[in-house]
Scaffold this motif. Structure first.
Motif, PDB file in Angstrom:
ATOM      1  N   MET A  85       0.830  -1.190   0.000  1.00  0.00           N
ATOM      2  CA  MET A  85       0.000   0.000   0.000  1.00  0.00           C
ATOM      3  C   MET A  85       0.868   1.245   0.000  1.00  0.00           C
ATOM      4  SD  MET A  85      -3.098   0.950   2.636  1.00  0.00           S
ATOM      5  CE  MET A  85      -2.381   2.147   3.747  1.00  0.00           C
ATOM      6  N   GLU A  86       0.535   2.211  -0.816  1.00  0.00           N
ATOM      7  CA  GLU A  86       1.292   3.447  -0.910  1.00  0.00           C
ATOM      8  C   GLU A  86       1.224   4.213   0.410  1.00  0.00           C
ATOM      9  OE1 GLU A  86       1.543   7.252  -3.974  1.00  0.00           O
ATOM     10  OE2 GLU A  86      -0.396   6.317  -3.557  1.00  0.00           O
ATOM     11  N   ASN A  87       2.338   4.846   0.763  1.00  0.00           N
ATOM     12  CA  ASN A  87       2.381   5.652   1.978  1.00  0.00           C
ATOM     13  C   ASN A  87       1.711   6.995   1.683  1.00  0.00           C
ATOM     14  OD1 ASN A  87       2.983   7.122   4.291  1.00  0.00           O
ATOM     15  ND2 ASN A  87       5.053   6.305   4.476  1.00  0.00           N
ATOM     16  N   THR A  88       0.411   7.039   1.859  1.00  0.00           N
ATOM     17  CA  THR A  88      -0.352   8.246   1.512  1.00  0.00           C
ATOM     18  C   THR A  88      -0.045   9.402   2.461  1.00  0.00           C
ATOM     19  OG1 THR A  88      -2.231   7.396   2.788  1.00  0.00           O
ATOM     20  CG2 THR A  88      -2.224   6.952   0.425  1.00  0.00           C
ATOM     21  N   PHE A  89       0.300   9.084   3.702  1.00  0.00           N
ATOM     22  CA  PHE A  89       0.657  10.134   4.657  1.00  0.00           C
ATOM     23  C   PHE A  89       1.912  10.861   4.195  1.00  0.00           C
ATOM     24  CE2 PHE A  89       3.178  11.205   8.536  1.00  0.00           C
ATOM     25  CZ  PHE A  89       2.404  12.269   8.956  1.00  0.00           C
ATOM     26  N   PHE A 134      -3.350  19.924   3.234  1.00  0.00           N
ATOM     27  CA  PHE A 134      -3.342  20.212   4.673  1.00  0.00           C
ATOM     28  C   PHE A 134      -3.595  18.893   5.387  1.00  0.00           C
ATOM     29  CE2 PHE A 134      -5.186  21.721   8.710  1.00  0.00           C
ATOM     30  CZ  PHE A 134      -4.174  22.605   9.101  1.00  0.00           C
ATOM     31  N   ILE A 135      -2.656  18.492   6.239  1.00  0.00           N
ATOM     32  CA  ILE A 135      -2.656  17.162   6.838  1.00  0.00           C
ATOM     33  C   ILE A 135      -3.503  17.120   8.115  1.00  0.00           C
ATOM     34  CG2 ILE A 135      -1.195  15.276   7.661  1.00  0.00           C
ATOM     35  CD1 ILE A 135      -0.636  16.153   4.797  1.00  0.00           C
ATOM     36  N   VAL A 136      -4.233  16.025   8.284  1.00  0.00           N
ATOM     37  CA  VAL A 136      -4.944  15.769   9.539  1.00  0.00           C
ATOM     38  C   VAL A 136      -4.583  14.369  10.021  1.00  0.00           C
ATOM     39  CG1 VAL A 136      -7.171  15.525  10.690  1.00  0.00           C
ATOM     40  CG2 VAL A 136      -6.877  17.259   8.910  1.00  0.00           C
ATOM     41  N   THR A 137      -4.051  14.276  11.231  1.00  0.00           N
ATOM     42  CA  THR A 137      -3.810  12.974  11.854  1.00  0.00           C
ATOM     43  C   THR A 137      -4.629  12.894  13.145  1.00  0.00           C
ATOM     44  OG1 THR A 137      -1.857  13.795  13.065  1.00  0.00           O
ATOM     45  CG2 THR A 137      -1.491  12.810  10.884  1.00  0.00           C
ATOM     46  N   TRP A 138      -4.898  11.684  13.574  1.00  0.00           N
ATOM     47  CA  TRP A 138      -5.766  11.471  14.739  1.00  0.00           C
ATOM     48  C   TRP A 138      -5.098  10.471  15.665  1.00  0.00           C
ATOM     49  CZ3 TRP A 138     -11.156   8.637  14.458  1.00  0.00           C
ATOM     50  CH2 TRP A 138     -11.815   8.752  15.701  1.00  0.00           C
ATOM     51  N   ALA A 177      -3.919   9.931   8.498  1.00  0.00           N
ATOM     52  CA  ALA A 177      -3.308   8.825   9.231  1.00  0.00           C
ATOM     53  C   ALA A 177      -3.768   8.860  10.673  1.00  0.00           C
ATOM     54  CB  ALA A 177      -1.775   8.918   9.171  1.00  0.00           C
ATOM     55  N   VAL A 178      -3.816   7.684  11.287  1.00  0.00           N
ATOM     56  CA  VAL A 178      -4.069   7.619  12.733  1.00  0.00           C
ATOM     57  C   VAL A 178      -2.745   7.264  13.404  1.00  0.00           C
ATOM     58  CG1 VAL A 178      -6.495   6.999  12.538  1.00  0.00           C
ATOM     59  CG2 VAL A 178      -4.792   5.193  12.591  1.00  0.00           C
ATOM     60  N   SER A 179      -2.487   7.900  14.535  1.00  0.00           N
ATOM     61  CA  SER A 179      -1.248   7.602  15.260  1.00  0.00           C
ATOM     62  C   SER A 179      -1.578   6.751  16.476  1.00  0.00           C
ATOM     63  CB  SER A 179      -0.532   8.895  15.663  1.00  0.00           C
ATOM     64  OG  SER A 179      -1.148   9.498  16.776  1.00  0.00           O
ATOM     65  N   LEU A 180      -0.661   5.850  16.794  1.00  0.00           N
ATOM     66  CA  LEU A 180      -0.877   4.881  17.862  1.00  0.00           C
ATOM     67  C   LEU A 180       0.196   5.051  18.927  1.00  0.00           C
ATOM     68  CD1 LEU A 180      -1.591   1.855  15.505  1.00  0.00           C
ATOM     69  CD2 LEU A 180      -3.292   3.222  16.738  1.00  0.00           C
ATOM     70  N   THR A 181      -0.223   5.257  20.161  1.00  0.00           N
ATOM     71  CA  THR A 181       0.689   5.601  21.244  1.00  0.00           C
ATOM     72  C   THR A 181       1.501   4.404  21.738  1.00  0.00           C
ATOM     73  OG1 THR A 181      -1.104   5.252  22.831  1.00  0.00           O
ATOM     74  CG2 THR A 181      -0.759   7.502  22.026  1.00  0.00           C
ATOM     75  N   ASP A 182       2.643   4.718  22.328  1.00  0.00           N
ATOM     76  CA  ASP A 182       3.548   3.710  22.892  1.00  0.00           C
ATOM     77  C   ASP A 182       3.651   3.958  24.395  1.00  0.00           C
ATOM     78  OD1 ASP A 182       5.559   1.942  23.525  1.00  0.00           O
ATOM     79  OD2 ASP A 182       7.108   2.903  22.307  1.00  0.00           O
ATOM     80  N   ILE A 231      -5.936   2.726   5.770  1.00  0.00           N
ATOM     81  CA  ILE A 231      -5.499   4.042   6.247  1.00  0.00           C
ATOM     82  C   ILE A 231      -4.118   3.887   6.868  1.00  0.00           C
ATOM     83  CG2 ILE A 231      -6.604   3.786   8.526  1.00  0.00           C
ATOM     84  CD1 ILE A 231      -7.177   6.829   8.429  1.00  0.00           C
ATOM     85  N   ASP A 232      -3.271   4.898   6.678  1.00  0.00           N
ATOM     86  CA  ASP A 232      -1.918   4.840   7.229  1.00  0.00           C
ATOM     87  C   ASP A 232      -1.936   4.957   8.743  1.00  0.00           C
ATOM     88  OD1 ASP A 232      -0.428   4.417   4.973  1.00  0.00           O
ATOM     89  OD2 ASP A 232      -0.033   6.525   4.587  1.00  0.00           O
TER      90      ASP A 232
END
Length: 520
Positions: A1-5, A15-19, A50-55, A77-78
């Protein structure tokens, strides 16, 4: 899958939106299923890049984001995987990075990490083997094809495709903390950070300050804003410094307390505030926004995006609604009374500190100039002496004298790869709980250490003001310090320094000496 982010970040018109999603503790609990459900909604809605996932956010245990990230990627989704340095050594971090590459999870947010508050059987041992700047530098090497020495010569691994970002806090209240955040940001970008997400805060002048600093220093990389959907409970905790790095003033807490009296418990006001901040950041020139918040729904995310875009045309009208300065807070630039943002002129907040008589540091400076400046003073004598006693019967007592002196003056941990000269003679191994050698973490508050608030000053704040007394504060954090070499532990730092065998050798031009090579 292409890295769309990554593609979107490189598109000047996007304009980027991440969640940010927090999968939580467990493997098949409600929190993991909810994270997947929200990610699926975001994938179908196509408004979030893209959605971000915490560590393990806040040091609390959660599922490794890599496992959830694979599932989210399959939804279309990335994912941005948070990678914190706090509980993995460099070997484990490298292994994790190869695994992420193999899984196609290329987007990373590199963090130092919060100090662990405790778990089973008490507080676990902190690691902090690398800091975020060092890990970013290593990722850059991996992307170029890591070169490994073997018995047959140098073997070059296949280049990785990791796309790493970093964090910064523009919301510090003191000059030292704020300037050190910015100088460390420069290191992060120089070492490969492609996007920057700031910590949580609501002072729009500080957002403008960060934007100005990046622009004036011609720093590349994508700058995103951080919009946290703030409830009264979260605001109260942040205002009491219970969430390291997140800044909420008493004025904002009072407003939220009033808003929660409404029939919807303040939800409409919360969403309106987020949409206005979205518009301000977009109008100001930020590349995107990072959305977060406990129990945030996808419908709320869509509302903020749609409403924020509607308000962007008049974004300057909302600036004064985000006037939340900290008490006696420091600003790099002077305020523009007309706009409510900043001018390009430096503020009058510099030099607002009390000078102190620091005998320890004065003595350290004298000794440093006498012995530790290459080709000056007694440097040549010390270099010859250390070379002569290395591996002899005199090395052990010499090491003992060194350790005793440095323990009394600096709380020396006998690491053998000494960083005293990098941090104005404040030992980062003995006095910083996170052993930070390239600048402070983001958790300090009003000059106090994240781990020991109101008890211990951040060592980098102390170092900054030590140098500022001599108008040398710009020297601090002006170069990158490589990771600590644990092979040097319990050896003489002085001998290693003069023999050109510690991390300072290359920077200072001290050529290594060995017994088999008497002449350089």
């Amino acid at each position: 899958m292409e890295n769309t982010f990554r593609k979107a970040i490189q598109d000047n018109n996007e304009f980027i939106v991440t969640w940010e999603l927090v999968p939580g503790r467990g493997s098949k609990e409600v929190s993991q299923e909810k994270a997947l459900q929200l990610a699926e909604q975001a994938a179908k809605g196509k408004k979030v890049h893209a959605v971000s996932l915490t560590d393990n956010p806040g040091g609390s245990v959660g599922i490794n984001p890599e496992g959830i990230g694979r599932e989210i990627k399959s939804l279309g989704i990335d994912a941005i995987i948070h990678v914190a340095c706090k509980d993995k050594n460099r070997t484990q971090l490298e292994s994790q990075l190869f695994s992420l590459e193999r899984s196609g999870l290329h987007n990373l947010l590199i963090l130092t990490g919060d100090y662990d508050p405790g778990n089973f059987f008490g507080r676990p041992k902190p690691v902090f083997d690398l800091d975020s700047t060092q890990l970013l530098a290593f990722i850059t090497k991996m992307n170029g094809g890591l070169e490994l020495p073997t018995v047959r010569g140098i073997h070059k691994l296949q280049p990785t495709h990791l796309f790493a970002g970093a964090a910064v806090s523009p919301f510090k209240a003191t000059e030292a903390e704020q300037m050190l955040q910015y100088t460390k940001l420069k290191k992060k970008i120089e070492n490969g950070a492609k996007f920057i997400i700031p910590q949580v805060g609501y002072d729009v002048r500080k957002y403008h300050e960060l934007y100005q600093f990046v622009k004036h220093n011609n720093l590349p990389g994508c700058l995103m804003g951080n919009i946290y959907l703030l409830t009264y409970g979260a605001a109260k905790a942040m205002s009491m410094n219970k969430v390291p790095g997140c800044i909420v003033t008493d004025k904002l807490v009072a407003e939220l307390e009033q808003e929660k009296q409404s029939s919807d418990k303040g939800v409409a006001a919360m969403l309106d505030r987020a949409a206005k901040l979205f518009a301000i950041l977009k109008g100001m020139g930020y590349k995107g926004v990072h959305l977060g918040g406990h129990n945030t729904t996808y419908e709320q995310v869509e509302y903020i995006i749609d409403r924020g875009n509607e308000l962007t045309a008049n974004w300057q009208d909302y600036i004064r609604e985000f006037d939340y300065p900290q008490k006696n807070g420091f600003y790099v630039y002077a305020k523009d009374e007309k706009t409510g943002l900043n001018t390009d002129q430096k503020s009058n907040d510099y030099n607002n500190y009390e000078k102190s008589f620091d005998l320890n540091y004065k003595m350290s400076r004298v000794v440093h100039k006498m012995m530790f400046e290459p080709n000056k003073g007694m440097f040549g004598f010390m270099r010859g002496f250390c070379h002569a006693i290395k591996d002899s019967a005199l090395e052990k007592p010499f090491h003992g004298i060194e350790h005793l002196a440095k323990s009394c003056m600096y709380n020396c941990q006998d690491c053998g790869d000494c960083a005293l000269i990098d941090v104005a003679y404040v030992c980062p191994m003995g006095n910083c709980p996170k052993n930070q050698r390239n600048g402070p973490c983001e958790g300090s508050y009003n000059g106090w250490c994240e781990v020991y608030p109101d008890k211990q000053k951040c060592i980098w704040v102390k170092a900054y003001y030590r140098l500022k007394d001599y108008s040398e504060e710009e020297k601090l954090n002006s170069y990158h310090v490589s990771p600590y070499n644990w092979e040097k532990q319990h050896t003489s730092g002085w001998i290693n320094f003069f023999e050109g065998q510690d991390h300072s050798a290359e920077r200072l031009g001290i050529r290594p000496r060995t017994k088999s090579k008497e002449k350089e």
